[in-house]
Write a protein that holds these residues in place. Structure first.
Motif, PDB file in Angstrom:
ATOM      1  N   ASN A 113       3.797   7.101   4.712  1.00  0.00           N
ATOM      2  CA  ASN A 113       3.643   8.543   4.958  1.00  0.00           C
ATOM      3  C   ASN A 113       2.205   8.994   5.176  1.00  0.00           C
ATOM      4  OD1 ASN A 113       6.430   8.849   4.640  1.00  0.00           O
ATOM      5  ND2 ASN A 113       6.223   9.002   2.418  1.00  0.00           N
ATOM      6  N   VAL A 114       1.276   8.054   5.246  1.00  0.00           N
ATOM      7  CA  VAL A 114      -0.138   8.443   5.386  1.00  0.00           C
ATOM      8  C   VAL A 114      -0.785   7.760   6.593  1.00  0.00           C
ATOM      9  CG1 VAL A 114      -0.434   8.935   2.932  1.00  0.00           C
ATOM     10  CG2 VAL A 114      -0.895   6.616   3.774  1.00  0.00           C
TER      11      VAL A 114
ATOM     12  N   VAL B 177      -7.378   4.772   3.666  1.00  0.00           N
ATOM     13  CA  VAL B 177      -6.365   5.822   3.711  1.00  0.00           C
ATOM     14  C   VAL B 177      -7.056   7.146   4.025  1.00  0.00           C
ATOM     15  CG1 VAL B 177      -4.633   7.096   2.406  1.00  0.00           C
ATOM     16  CG2 VAL B 177      -4.848   4.627   2.092  1.00  0.00           C
ATOM     17  N   LEU B 178      -6.571   7.821   5.064  1.00  0.00           N
ATOM     18  CA  LEU B 178      -7.233   9.033   5.559  1.00  0.00           C
ATOM     19  C   LEU B 178      -6.418  10.263   5.173  1.00  0.00           C
ATOM     20  CD1 LEU B 178      -8.058   7.335   8.928  1.00  0.00           C
ATOM     21  CD2 LEU B 178      -9.756   7.990   7.180  1.00  0.00           C
ATOM     22  N   GLU B 179      -7.106  11.227   4.552  1.00  0.00           N
ATOM     23  CA  GLU B 179      -6.447  12.390   3.958  1.00  0.00           C
ATOM     24  C   GLU B 179      -6.112  13.464   4.998  1.00  0.00           C
ATOM     25  OE1 GLU B 179      -8.617  13.236   0.410  1.00  0.00           O
ATOM     26  OE2 GLU B 179      -7.921  15.320   0.343  1.00  0.00           O
ATOM     27  N   ASN B 180      -6.965  13.559   6.026  1.00  0.00           N
ATOM     28  CA  ASN B 180      -6.769  14.564   7.072  1.00  0.00           C
ATOM     29  C   ASN B 180      -6.557  13.908   8.426  1.00  0.00           C
ATOM     30  OD1 ASN B 180      -7.526  16.953   5.456  1.00  0.00           O
ATOM     31  ND2 ASN B 180      -9.572  16.024   5.487  1.00  0.00           N
ATOM     32  N   MET B 181      -5.680  14.497   9.214  1.00  0.00           N
ATOM     33  CA  MET B 181      -5.581  14.128  10.626  1.00  0.00           C
ATOM     34  C   MET B 181      -5.875  15.399  11.419  1.00  0.00           C
ATOM     35  SD  MET B 181      -4.050  13.996  13.748  1.00  0.00           S
ATOM     36  CE  MET B 181      -2.256  14.134  13.917  1.00  0.00           C
TER      37      MET B 181
ATOM     38  N   MET C 291       0.779  -1.242   0.000  1.00  0.00           N
ATOM     39  CA  MET C 291       0.000   0.000   0.000  1.00  0.00           C
ATOM     40  C   MET C 291       0.811   1.293   0.000  1.00  0.00           C
ATOM     41  SD  MET C 291      -3.324  -0.743   2.323  1.00  0.00           S
ATOM     42  CE  MET C 291      -3.825   0.953   1.997  1.00  0.00           C
ATOM     43  N   LYS C 292       2.146   1.193   0.081  1.00  0.00           N
ATOM     44  CA  LYS C 292       2.953   2.408   0.198  1.00  0.00           C
ATOM     45  C   LYS C 292       2.296   3.379   1.192  1.00  0.00           C
ATOM     46  CE  LYS C 292       5.453   2.349  -4.167  1.00  0.00           C
ATOM     47  NZ  LYS C 292       6.558   1.575  -3.557  1.00  0.00           N
ATOM     48  N   MET C 293       2.171   2.923   2.407  1.00  0.00           N
ATOM     49  CA  MET C 293       1.425   3.677   3.405  1.00  0.00           C
ATOM     50  C   MET C 293       2.297   4.393   4.431  1.00  0.00           C
ATOM     51  SD  MET C 293      -0.057   0.207   5.079  1.00  0.00           S
ATOM     52  CE  MET C 293      -0.842   0.796   6.584  1.00  0.00           C
TER      53      MET C 293
ATOM     54  N   LEU D  84       6.573  10.154  11.457  1.00  0.00           N
ATOM     55  CA  LEU D  84       6.716  11.592  11.669  1.00  0.00           C
ATOM     56  C   LEU D  84       5.834  12.070  12.823  1.00  0.00           C
ATOM     57  CD1 LEU D  84       7.710  14.406  10.719  1.00  0.00           C
ATOM     58  CD2 LEU D  84       5.857  14.401   9.038  1.00  0.00           C
ATOM     59  N   PHE D  85       4.717  11.412  13.030  1.00  0.00           N
ATOM     60  CA  PHE D  85       3.763  11.842  14.063  1.00  0.00           C
ATOM     61  C   PHE D  85       3.897  11.061  15.371  1.00  0.00           C
ATOM     62  CE2 PHE D  85       2.232  13.460  10.102  1.00  0.00           C
ATOM     63  CZ  PHE D  85       1.803  14.733  10.440  1.00  0.00           C
TER      64      PHE D  85
END
Lengths: 237, 237
Positions: B109-110, B203-207, B105-107, B165-166
């Motif tokens: 960074n998301v 996959v969620l666009e906003n956090m 899923m190349k996930m 990152l988070f």
């Protein structure tokens, strides 16, 4: 209804650090989430400042260019201005102001929007140069950055205080840009001295982190988090 | 309209690490932002799981308690379930599944919401004990944590993948909780083996990071960021 308790951020500082300079959100969409803010333009072409719903970029040449809604941005933060508290400033430097705000507002753990309008006896800025593909990383891109200074200039400081916990997603601490009243001088602020100004501060309850999830370059990128803090210190301070 | 592209998070992991265990958002308000999620309850009283709009806490005793809308939570993440992609799983372990998802899923960074429904040949969880004031920090609070195991159990895994990152704002990487179908077993997942299940990934666009800005303890707290990663490793893994 204007949401005045939310900081909306598209992209992350870590993406810039990794060399992802391509614009991924049209400015028109960004401005649906705020009328005030800072960021950078496609290809890292300058320091972006948004005041009263109009965006400008201050390029590495020093030239100030108004931006149109179709301009794409890789990294930007906006909010809707609604000053909860304004106060007058006379004769303070940026360092004195930061200390005052942090001491009085207990703001270390919250996001705060800041706008300062007035005259500055000194304003010292810099602006990044537009990059071309293949993009370098941010450290390389910002190694040489033109600086600009003006005395007795009137205009607006726009920016944010962000908790250091979010360093990497954004710039931890204060990060602010300047644009003068005649819209021909500005940039990323290095230091300033206020002559006379009004400051508005706005504690923001939400930080929306929006990511370009359909961008294949972003999805595949190794963000090199191990060296992130060092890279940010080098590029942003 | 249900916003199905947004992960809504109240509080931060760093706040728990610093010992801020007091509930600061009523569950009823949290559930306006999602029907699926994980978190903890006031005073760190157990591992919270939210499925189909109903929240449960799995306490340190192993007991599962449904939560009412007035319950306050210090830290929780929710989203509205809208599976973009479902697939069948047979016989995989949690580690194998993580590797598969990340590879396909190349996930990295998301933000990704995950729910797995089915039967598990093995499920191994733990749950934190309720703390009393004066609250210790998270490392001390989680030094002793009861563990639970069941074989051939049917139920739901709910959780998130978050970009590293988070880390600090939340748990970087996968973080998921379990609740069984009869709502009497669950907790923070240590490991599992799927027998047969369906997995949904989103996959969620906003956090959205929501902070308790009016809480004076939070506003004044020193978050001890220097030792944060070490403390998280000790408490969460």
């Amino acid at each position: 209804m204007r949401d005045t308790i939310t900081l909306y951020q598209h992209g992350t500082l870590a993406m810039l650090v990794a060399g992802l300079f391509e614009g991924t959100l049209p400015l028109g969409e960004l401005l649906e989430h705020g009328d005030t803010g800072i960021g950078t333009a496609d290809s890292l072409d300058g320091e972006m400042v948004i005041v009263d719903g109009q965006a400008y970029k201050v390029q590495g040449s020093g030239k100030v260019v108004p931006l149109t809604p179709d301009t794409k941005v890789p990294f930007a933060s906006v909010h809707f201005m609604d000053a909860q508290e304004t106060r007058s400033l006379v004769g303070v430097t940026d360092e004195q102001l930061k200390e005052q705000l942090q001491a009085e507002m207990k703001m270390d753990n919250v996001f705060v929007g800041v706008r300062i309008d007035g005259t500055f006896s000194h304003m010292h800025t810099r602006a990044v140069n537009k990059q071309v593909r293949p993009f370098p990383n941010l450290t390389a891109a910002t190694r040489v950055q033109p600086e600009f200074e003006q005395d007795q200039v009137s205009g607006s400081v726009v920016g944010y205080f962000s908790p250091h916990l979010f360093q990497g997603a954004t710039v931890g601490g204060f990060h602010w840009h300047f644009i003068n009243t005649t819209r021909d001088f500005g940039g990323h602020i290095l230091d300033f001295t206020v002559n006379q100004a009004e400051i508005s501060v706005q504690v923001l309850e939400n930080m929306v982190q929006h990511l370009p999830i359909t961008n294949t370059e972003f999805r595949a990128k190794n963000m090199a988090l191990d060296s992130l803090n060092k890279d940010i210190d080098e590029a942003e301070h």
